[in-house]
Design an enzyme around this catalytic site. Structure first.
Site, mmCIF file in Angstrom:
data_model
loop_
_atom_site.group_PDB
_atom_site.id
_atom_site.type_symbol
_atom_site.label_atom_id
_atom_site.label_comp_id
_atom_site.label_asym_id
_atom_site.label_seq_id
_atom_site.Cartn_x
_atom_site.Cartn_y
_atom_site.Cartn_z
ATOM 1 N N ASP A 1 0.809 -1.228 0.000
ATOM 2 C CA ASP A 1 0.000 0.000 0.000
ATOM 3 C C ASP A 1 0.839 1.273 0.000
ATOM 4 O O ASP A 1 0.411 2.318 0.492
ATOM 5 C CB ASP A 1 -0.956 0.029 1.214
ATOM 6 C CG ASP A 1 -1.891 -1.161 1.213
ATOM 7 O OD1 ASP A 1 -2.232 -1.640 0.119
ATOM 8 O OD2 ASP A 1 -2.261 -1.601 2.313
ATOM 9 N N LYS B 1 1.915 2.097 -5.087
ATOM 10 C CA LYS B 1 2.449 1.539 -6.342
ATOM 11 C C LYS B 1 1.495 1.803 -7.503
ATOM 12 O O LYS B 1 1.929 2.108 -8.620
ATOM 13 C CB LYS B 1 2.660 0.011 -6.192
ATOM 14 C CG LYS B 1 3.657 -0.358 -5.115
ATOM 15 C CD LYS B 1 3.729 -1.861 -4.920
ATOM 16 C CE LYS B 1 2.465 -2.468 -4.376
ATOM 17 N NZ LYS B 1 2.128 -2.106 -2.991
ATOM 18 N N GLY C 1 -4.459 -4.395 -3.760
ATOM 19 C CA GLY C 1 -5.451 -3.357 -4.022
ATOM 20 C C GLY C 1 -4.694 -2.107 -4.406
ATOM 21 O O GLY C 1 -4.019 -1.519 -3.574
ATOM 22 N N HIS C 2 -4.734 -1.759 -5.677
ATOM 23 C CA HIS C 2 -3.964 -0.612 -6.168
ATOM 24 C C HIS C 2 -4.945 0.480 -6.591
ATOM 25 O O HIS C 2 -5.780 0.259 -7.463
ATOM 26 C CB HIS C 2 -3.072 -1.029 -7.336
ATOM 27 C CG HIS C 2 -2.049 -2.061 -6.958
ATOM 28 N ND1 HIS C 2 -1.180 -2.610 -7.847
ATOM 29 C CD2 HIS C 2 -1.755 -2.630 -5.762
ATOM 30 C CE1 HIS C 2 -0.395 -3.480 -7.221
ATOM 31 N NE2 HIS C 2 -0.736 -3.509 -5.956
ATOM 32 N N GLN D 1 2.068 -5.931 -3.275
ATOM 33 C CA GLN D 1 2.552 -5.992 -1.891
ATOM 34 C C GLN D 1 3.881 -5.216 -1.752
ATOM 35 O O GLN D 1 4.151 -4.334 -2.547
ATOM 36 C CB GLN D 1 2.710 -7.453 -1.420
ATOM 37 C CG GLN D 1 1.387 -8.180 -1.193
ATOM 38 C CD GLN D 1 0.791 -8.752 -2.454
ATOM 39 O OE1 GLN D 1 1.458 -9.369 -3.261
ATOM 40 N NE2 GLN D 1 -0.500 -8.572 -2.636
ATOM 41 N N THR E 1 -8.492 -3.496 -0.484
ATOM 42 C CA THR E 1 -9.099 -4.800 -0.755
ATOM 43 C C THR E 1 -10.112 -5.183 0.318
ATOM 44 O O THR E 1 -11.178 -5.696 0.008
ATOM 45 C CB THR E 1 -7.989 -5.878 -0.858
ATOM 46 O OG1 THR E 1 -7.114 -5.499 -1.907
ATOM 47 C CG2 THR E 1 -8.553 -7.255 -1.143
ATOM 48 N N LEU F 1 3.694 12.534 1.144
ATOM 49 C CA LEU F 1 4.403 13.577 1.899
ATOM 50 C C LEU F 1 3.378 14.577 2.446
ATOM 51 O O LEU F 1 3.519 15.091 3.551
ATOM 52 C CB LEU F 1 5.434 14.276 0.991
ATOM 53 C CG LEU F 1 6.444 15.152 1.705
ATOM 54 C CD1 LEU F 1 7.321 14.338 2.654
ATOM 55 C CD2 LEU F 1 7.326 15.906 0.720
HETATM 56 P P1 GDP Z 1 -0.682 0.275 -3.546
HETATM 57 O O1 GDP Z 1 -1.265 -0.997 -3.026
HETATM 58 O O2 GDP Z 1 0.778 0.377 -3.289
HETATM 59 O O3 GDP Z 1 -1.043 0.556 -4.973
HETATM 60 O O4 GDP Z 1 -1.353 1.434 -2.663
HETATM 61 P P2 GDP Z 1 -2.914 1.595 -2.336
HETATM 62 O O5 GDP Z 1 -3.599 2.131 -3.528
HETATM 63 O O6 GDP Z 1 -3.459 0.366 -1.705
HETATM 64 O O7 GDP Z 1 -2.848 2.648 -1.165
HETATM 65 C C1 GDP Z 1 -2.319 3.913 -1.352
HETATM 66 C C2 GDP Z 1 -3.395 4.950 -1.019
HETATM 67 O O8 GDP Z 1 -2.799 6.205 -0.933
HETATM 68 C C3 GDP Z 1 -4.454 5.075 -2.087
HETATM 69 O O9 GDP Z 1 -5.659 5.442 -1.498
HETATM 70 C C4 GDP Z 1 -3.919 6.192 -2.978
HETATM 71 O O10 GDP Z 1 -4.961 6.879 -3.649
HETATM 72 C C5 GDP Z 1 -3.299 7.069 -1.944
HETATM 73 N N1 GDP Z 1 -2.122 7.826 -2.384
HETATM 74 C C6 GDP Z 1 -1.113 7.433 -3.207
HETATM 75 N N2 GDP Z 1 -0.159 8.380 -3.244
HETATM 76 C C7 GDP Z 1 -0.569 9.377 -2.425
HETATM 77 C C8 GDP Z 1 0.001 10.619 -2.017
HETATM 78 O O11 GDP Z 1 1.097 11.006 -2.401
HETATM 79 N N3 GDP Z 1 -0.727 11.380 -1.137
HETATM 80 C C9 GDP Z 1 -1.941 10.999 -0.673
HETATM 81 N N4 GDP Z 1 -2.576 11.793 0.183
HETATM 82 N N5 GDP Z 1 -2.502 9.836 -1.042
HETATM 83 C C10 GDP Z 1 -1.814 9.030 -1.886
HETATM 84 P P1 IMO Z 2 -0.868 -4.207 -2.218
HETATM 85 O O1 IMO Z 2 -0.453 -4.769 -3.553
HETATM 86 C C1 IMO Z 2 -1.003 -4.529 2.113
HETATM 87 C C2 IMO Z 2 -1.097 -8.559 3.804
HETATM 88 C C3 IMO Z 2 -2.364 -8.985 4.506
HETATM 89 C C4 IMO Z 2 -1.790 -9.925 5.549
HETATM 90 C C5 IMO Z 2 -0.664 -10.614 4.789
HETATM 91 C C6 IMO Z 2 -1.050 -11.969 4.211
HETATM 92 O O2 IMO Z 2 -2.157 -3.476 -2.246
HETATM 93 O O3 IMO Z 2 0.249 -3.429 -1.617
HETATM 94 P P2 IMO Z 2 -2.559 -12.703 2.140
HETATM 95 O O4 IMO Z 2 -4.014 -12.449 1.873
HETATM 96 O O5 IMO Z 2 -1.652 -12.200 1.072
HETATM 97 O O6 IMO Z 2 -2.273 -14.118 2.510
HETATM 98 O O7 IMO Z 2 -2.266 -11.841 3.485
HETATM 99 O O8 IMO Z 2 -0.307 -9.736 3.746
HETATM 100 N N1 IMO Z 2 -1.282 -8.091 2.410
HETATM 101 C C7 IMO Z 2 -1.214 -6.799 2.050
HETATM 102 N N2 IMO Z 2 -1.049 -5.688 2.801
HETATM 103 N N3 IMO Z 2 -1.082 -4.444 0.768
HETATM 104 C C8 IMO Z 2 -1.215 -5.549 0.016
HETATM 105 O O9 IMO Z 2 -1.162 -5.527 -1.323
HETATM 106 C C9 IMO Z 2 -1.321 -6.803 0.654
HETATM 107 N N4 IMO Z 2 -1.486 -8.069 0.218
HETATM 108 C C10 IMO Z 2 -1.441 -8.857 1.301
HETATM 109 O O10 IMO Z 2 -3.024 -7.889 5.093
HETATM 110 O O11 IMO Z 2 -1.214 -9.183 6.587
HETATM 111 MG MG MG Z 3 -2.803 -1.621 -1.799
#
Ligand code: GDP
Ligand code: IMO
Ligand code: MG
Length: 436
Positions: free
Chosen positions: A18, A21, A45-46, A232, A308, A340
């Protein structure tokens, strides 16, 4: 910068997932022809935010939102066909074209209903303190079956109906027996129903299926430029993460080589995505966690709820020991420091530079999650900044304290900062001009 200098780069998370990415892939991929998701599964979950519109991608590469990019799911990722087709359907309803721009590997392993069931049952049966806090997407059991070589189903198996029916009948009989003994689960799964359901799903997937290993190499030979999208983060990697509180795949740079079927030298650059603080969702040690009001403030400001599962993410200060370890094993060419903006308005920030443990001071990230669980962070205070930075588009526009904070991260990780996130939107991104 000229993103052609990156060759075929990969985007990897340097924390516990999270990191942002999805956003980074979305902003970088316009310079590329192909995007390949090489690990994880529907546990990812991206999020990509474009103006008022928000997209949450689980199984599909985030690049699917960009026209003219060929998206691939390679064999290092596991595929839940119902989730994938559901995601394709809902994106199409929102006007995103998905057809010839998507290819999935015939070698990829599939998540089946018994994987999801096992994920839930095993979590339920675990003692307090032993639960992993998985996403319940069946990921662990699916990768475990992949490793047995006896119990798995791959995409290519969907096109041999008789063999598939027989195989699923054998596996489901064993799974039912196993669930009954181990979890007292007496409601058997219906093998014939699962087989017919998967044969039908296979027909819907058929247009997308190919040998992505070959396709990827053909495209690179034609001069097409590839971006590898990680899921991840390195601290959740099955080998290098905080085991057993990890996911079941190779989330780091090594995952690109095995998961996409390319030689190490193919990877032209590593874009390490990292938050300006730290979050974790699910169980596992997190020394810099802020369980009180400050953590809640970061959660609210940063919108830190799982993409997710919707679970509130645990929030804490930047951990330079953990991030330093992740950087050491990933060798990032540049950092993308996200969120930031979320730290604006804090008088003082804390920056973890070591751990105090019952066995003494630790400056290295320990292999043992239980040692990490006992670790107390050693902090260096850092000056915060008050200004709203969400409108900044150039490094020079950031307050001096914010730039000093970025320098600190860059120095500790021995990697230049190339991109800075100052908000959720695609546009809220600073591209740092290199000095050379
Ligand atoms: P990922 O799994 O690495 O793709 O990240 P996620 O999408 O699960 O979680 C990142 C969250 O931060 C999402 O809700 C994005 O919309 C948000 N986000 C990403 N970059 C920034 C940022 O620079 N500032 C803020 N405030 N939110 C961000
Ligand atoms: P993205 O791609 C954050 C965490 C779960 C749990 C552990 C094992 O959005 O960054 P699993 O279901 O994979 O067996 O769970 O890994 N986890 C994540 N945490 N971002 C993710 O993906 C994750 N995918 C799995 O919360 O702690
Ligand atoms: Mg994510």
């Amino acid at each position: 910068m000229d993103y052609r200098e990156l060759g075929h780069p990969c985007v990897v998370g340097l924390q516990w997932g999270d990191e942002g990415k999805g956003k980074i892939v979305d902003v970088l991929v316009e310079h590329f022809d192909v995007a390949a998701r090489y690990s994880g599964g529907a546990n990812a979950g991206h999020t990509v935010v474009v103006g008022e519109t928000e997209f949450a991608l689980h199984q599909l590469p985030s690049a699917i939102l960009r026209e003219n990019v060929l998206c691939m799911i390679t064999c290092g990722a596991v595929i839940d066909p119902a989730v994938l087709l559901g995601e394709i359907g809902s994106l199409r309803e929102r006007g995103i074209a998905i057809g010839d721009n998507l290819r999935i590997s015939n070698r990829a392993h599939l998540v089946l209903p018994y994987h999801r069931r096992e994920d839930v049952l095993s979590e339920r049966a675990a003692q307090a303190g032993e639960k992993l806090g998985t996403t319940a997407r069946g990921i662990g059991p699916c990768f475990a079956d992949k490793a047995t070589r006896r119990w798995s189903v791959r995409v290519c198996d969907l096109f041999r109906p008789e063999r598939l029916r027989q195989h699923i009948a054998d596996v489901v009989a064993r799974k039912n027996a196993y669930f009954a003994v181990l979890y007292d689960q007496r409601e058997p799964l219906d093998a014939a129903r699962i087989a017919e359901e998967y044969l039908e799903l296979g027909e819907q997937l058929r247009p997308f299926v190919c040998d992505t290993d070959v396709l990827l190499h053909d495209l690179m030979a034609q001069g097409k430029r590839v971006l590898f999208e990680g899921a991840q983060g390195v601290l959740l990697d099955i080998d290098h993460g905080t085991y057993p509180y990890v996911t079941s795949s190779h989330t780091g740079v090594g995952g690109v080589v095995s998961g996409a079927g390319v030689a190490p030298a193919t990877i032209g650059a590593v874009v390490g995505v990292i938050k300006a603080y730290a979050t974790r969702v699910g169980a596992g040690p997190f020394p810099t966690e802020l369980p009180g009001a400050l953590g809640e403030t970061i959660r609210q400001r940063g919108g830190e709820y799982g993409t997710t599962t919707g679970r509130p993410r645990r929030c804490g200060w930047f951990d330079a020991v953990a991030a330093g370890y992740a950087a050491m094993i990933s060798g990032p060419s540049m950092l993308a420091v996200m969120h930031l903006d979320t730290l604006s308005g804090m008088e003082e920030l804390q920056f973890c530079v070591g751990y105090r443990t019952p066995a003494g001071i630790l400056n290295e990230f320990p292999a043992d999650a239980y040692t990490l669980g006992e670790a107390e962070p050693i902090y260096e205070p850092v000056a915060g900044w008050n200004d709203d930075i969400s409108h900044c588009r150039r490094l020079e526009e950031l307050p001096a304290a914010a730039r000093a904070y970025l320098d600190l991260i860059s120095t500790r990780l021995n990697t230049p900062v190339g991109i800075i996130g100052v908000g959720r939107d695609r546009e809220q991104t600073i591209f740092v001009e290199s000095e050379s």
